[in-house]
Design a protein around this motif. Structure first.
Motif, PDB file in Angstrom:
ATOM      1  N   ARG A 110       0.828  -1.213   0.000  1.00  0.00           N
ATOM      2  CA  ARG A 110       0.000   0.000   0.000  1.00  0.00           C
ATOM      3  C   ARG A 110       0.861   1.261   0.000  1.00  0.00           C
ATOM      4  O   ARG A 110       0.592   2.227  -0.720  1.00  0.00           O
ATOM      5  N   ALA A 111       1.932   1.248   0.813  1.00  0.00           N
ATOM      6  CA  ALA A 111       2.798   2.431   0.896  1.00  0.00           C
ATOM      7  C   ALA A 111       3.507   2.680  -0.435  1.00  0.00           C
ATOM      8  O   ALA A 111       3.663   3.835  -0.856  1.00  0.00           O
ATOM      9  N   GLU A 112       3.902   1.616  -1.111  1.00  0.00           N
ATOM     10  CA  GLU A 112       4.596   1.778  -2.387  1.00  0.00           C
ATOM     11  C   GLU A 112       3.640   2.301  -3.458  1.00  0.00           C
ATOM     12  O   GLU A 112       4.020   3.159  -4.269  1.00  0.00           O
ATOM     13  N   ALA A 113       2.406   1.786  -3.466  1.00  0.00           N
ATOM     14  CA  ALA A 113       1.434   2.226  -4.471  1.00  0.00           C
ATOM     15  C   ALA A 113       1.016   3.677  -4.248  1.00  0.00           C
ATOM     16  O   ALA A 113       0.795   4.430  -5.202  1.00  0.00           O
ATOM     17  N   SER A 114       0.878   4.087  -2.972  1.00  0.00           N
ATOM     18  CA  SER A 114       0.442   5.463  -2.663  1.00  0.00           C
ATOM     19  C   SER A 114       1.613   6.424  -2.530  1.00  0.00           C
ATOM     20  O   SER A 114       1.404   7.613  -2.286  1.00  0.00           O
ATOM     21  N   GLN A 115       2.833   5.893  -2.619  1.00  0.00           N
ATOM     22  CA  GLN A 115       4.053   6.689  -2.455  1.00  0.00           C
ATOM     23  C   GLN A 115       4.073   7.404  -1.107  1.00  0.00           C
ATOM     24  O   GLN A 115       4.514   8.533  -0.989  1.00  0.00           O
ATOM     25  N   ASP A 116       3.594   6.685  -0.085  1.00  0.00           N
ATOM     26  CA  ASP A 116       3.600   7.200   1.287  1.00  0.00           C
ATOM     27  C   ASP A 116       4.962   6.883   1.900  1.00  0.00           C
ATOM     28  O   ASP A 116       5.216   5.762   2.340  1.00  0.00           O
ATOM     29  N   CYS A 117       5.849   7.852   1.944  1.00  0.00           N
ATOM     30  CA  CYS A 117       7.222   7.625   2.372  1.00  0.00           C
ATOM     31  C   CYS A 117       7.291   7.183   3.821  1.00  0.00           C
ATOM     32  O   CYS A 117       8.022   6.251   4.166  1.00  0.00           O
ATOM     33  N   ASP A 130      17.147   0.610  -0.295  1.00  0.00           N
ATOM     34  CA  ASP A 130      18.233   0.899  -1.239  1.00  0.00           C
ATOM     35  C   ASP A 130      18.298  -0.158  -2.338  1.00  0.00           C
ATOM     36  O   ASP A 130      18.507   0.168  -3.516  1.00  0.00           O
ATOM     37  N   ASP A 131      18.130  -1.452  -1.940  1.00  0.00           N
ATOM     38  CA  ASP A 131      18.146  -2.524  -2.941  1.00  0.00           C
ATOM     39  C   ASP A 131      16.931  -2.453  -3.859  1.00  0.00           C
ATOM     40  O   ASP A 131      17.011  -2.755  -5.050  1.00  0.00           O
ATOM     41  N   LEU A 132      15.790  -2.043  -3.299  1.00  0.00           N
ATOM     42  CA  LEU A 132      14.555  -2.014  -4.069  1.00  0.00           C
ATOM     43  C   LEU A 132      14.642  -1.014  -5.215  1.00  0.00           C
ATOM     44  O   LEU A 132      14.177  -1.277  -6.325  1.00  0.00           O
ATOM     45  N   TYR A 133      15.260   0.131  -4.942  1.00  0.00           N
ATOM     46  CA  TYR A 133      15.312   1.193  -5.954  1.00  0.00           C
ATOM     47  C   TYR A 133      16.698   1.337  -6.588  1.00  0.00           C
ATOM     48  O   TYR A 133      16.926   2.265  -7.348  1.00  0.00           O
ATOM     49  N   ASP A 134      17.626   0.443  -6.250  1.00  0.00           N
ATOM     50  CA  ASP A 134      18.973   0.442  -6.839  1.00  0.00           C
ATOM     51  C   ASP A 134      19.696   1.779  -6.650  1.00  0.00           C
ATOM     52  O   ASP A 134      20.491   2.196  -7.504  1.00  0.00           O
ATOM     53  N   GLU A 135      19.387   2.454  -5.565  1.00  0.00           N
ATOM     54  CA  GLU A 135      20.053   3.713  -5.245  1.00  0.00           C
ATOM     55  C   GLU A 135      19.759   4.046  -3.780  1.00  0.00           C
ATOM     56  O   GLU A 135      18.817   3.507  -3.207  1.00  0.00           O
ATOM     57  N   PRO A 136      20.562   4.926  -3.178  1.00  0.00           N
ATOM     58  CA  PRO A 136      20.243   5.337  -1.803  1.00  0.00           C
ATOM     59  C   PRO A 136      18.840   5.941  -1.755  1.00  0.00           C
ATOM     60  O   PRO A 136      18.503   6.841  -2.517  1.00  0.00           O
ATOM     61  N   THR A 138      15.568   7.948  -0.632  1.00  0.00           N
ATOM     62  CA  THR A 138      15.086   9.151   0.062  1.00  0.00           C
ATOM     63  C   THR A 138      13.619   9.313  -0.302  1.00  0.00           C
ATOM     64  O   THR A 138      13.136   8.771  -1.305  1.00  0.00           O
ATOM     65  N   CYS A 139      12.911  10.092   0.507  1.00  0.00           N
ATOM     66  CA  CYS A 139      11.506  10.349   0.191  1.00  0.00           C
ATOM     67  C   CYS A 139      11.371  11.100  -1.137  1.00  0.00           C
ATOM     68  O   CYS A 139      10.412  10.897  -1.885  1.00  0.00           O
ATOM     69  N   ALA A 140      12.360  11.933  -1.451  1.00  0.00           N
ATOM     70  CA  ALA A 140      12.324  12.659  -2.721  1.00  0.00           C
ATOM     71  C   ALA A 140      12.474  11.696  -3.900  1.00  0.00           C
ATOM     72  O   ALA A 140      11.796  11.841  -4.931  1.00  0.00           O
ATOM     73  N   SER A 141      13.354  10.687  -3.740  1.00  0.00           N
ATOM     74  CA  SER A 141      13.507   9.722  -4.834  1.00  0.00           C
ATOM     75  C   SER A 141      12.249   8.887  -5.008  1.00  0.00           C
ATOM     76  O   SER A 141      11.906   8.488  -6.122  1.00  0.00           O
ATOM     77  N   ARG A 145       9.564   8.824  -8.620  1.00  0.00           N
ATOM     78  CA  ARG A 145       9.331   7.609  -9.400  1.00  0.00           C
ATOM     79  C   ARG A 145       7.836   7.413  -9.625  1.00  0.00           C
ATOM     80  O   ARG A 145       7.013   7.832  -8.815  1.00  0.00           O
ATOM     81  N   PRO A 146       7.457   6.734 -10.713  1.00  0.00           N
ATOM     82  CA  PRO A 146       6.026   6.426 -10.877  1.00  0.00           C
ATOM     83  C   PRO A 146       5.595   5.424  -9.811  1.00  0.00           C
ATOM     84  O   PRO A 146       6.393   4.601  -9.358  1.00  0.00           O
TER      85      PRO A 146
END
Length: 203
Positions: A110-117, A130-136, A138-141, A145-146
């Protein structure tokens, strides 16, 4: 006077060359004959086979059956029970109750779909993000992302103290209206941290 020489009677004598030669009483002649070979030694006679004595029933000594005949099956049964004890202990302790892990996975989806950081950070470790997004992470990153729409059907889970494992059949997409972008079986590892379960890695 000299003593008379002994007279050798005529006959066949060994001439020292492997044959017999005729001596006529005064000198050797040209007549020869082969030496007769000694007869081959006969093998010793085998002793006669004695008939086998009849064994009487009363002379038989009773043989005790080995105790292994009934001890071995007992050993195998006990070994099987001992091997099953850890599984029984895990079951009775609730180790196979994967509901806490499933709740954490649902919160993550749910958090990933709603982008609830904040919600995403609450149910995941930094290394997982970090592994999920292949980068450090942050809430901004996350906001850049879509949104990711992820649906999972938990298949199996187990907990060992502060560690949990959950196998999920997943379908999802980067676009909410398209669920054919990925479909796979994922194995998630959880850790107990700050009083709650968090996603720590996936494979």
């Amino acid at each position: 006077m000299d003593a008379p020489r002994p007279i050798t009677p005529p006959g066949w004598y060994d001439d020292g060359h492997g044959q017999l030669r005729w001596f006529d009483g005064s000198e050797w002649t040209q007549h020869t004959a082969p030496l007769s070979r000694p007869a081959a030694p006969q093998p010793p006679a085998r002793p006669a086979v004695q008939p086998r004595a009849q064994v009487r029933t009363e002379d038989l000594v009773p043989v005790k059956r080995s105790k292994l005949v009934w001890i071995l099956p007992i050993v195998f049964v006990v070994a099987a029970l001992v091997g099953a004890l850890p599984a029984i202990a895990l079951w009775s302790s609730g180790a196979f109750d994967s509901e806490p892990l499933e709740r954490t996975y649902a919160d993550f989806s749910r958090a990933e779909a709603s982008q609830d950081c904040a919600a995403l950070v609450a149910v995941t470790t930094q290394s997982f993000r970090d592994d999920l997004y292949d980068e450090p992470f942050t809430c901004a990153s996350l906001a850049a992302r879509p949104p990711v729409s992820r649906e999972g059907d938990p298949m199996w889970g187990v907990r060992f103290g502060p560690i949990g494992i959950l196998v999920v059949e997943e379908t999802g997409a980067d676009d909410v209206d398209d669920y054919d972008d990925f479909s796979s079986s994922e194995t998630y590892t959880f850790i107990r941290e700050d009083g709650r379960w968090k996603l720590d890695s996936s494979d």
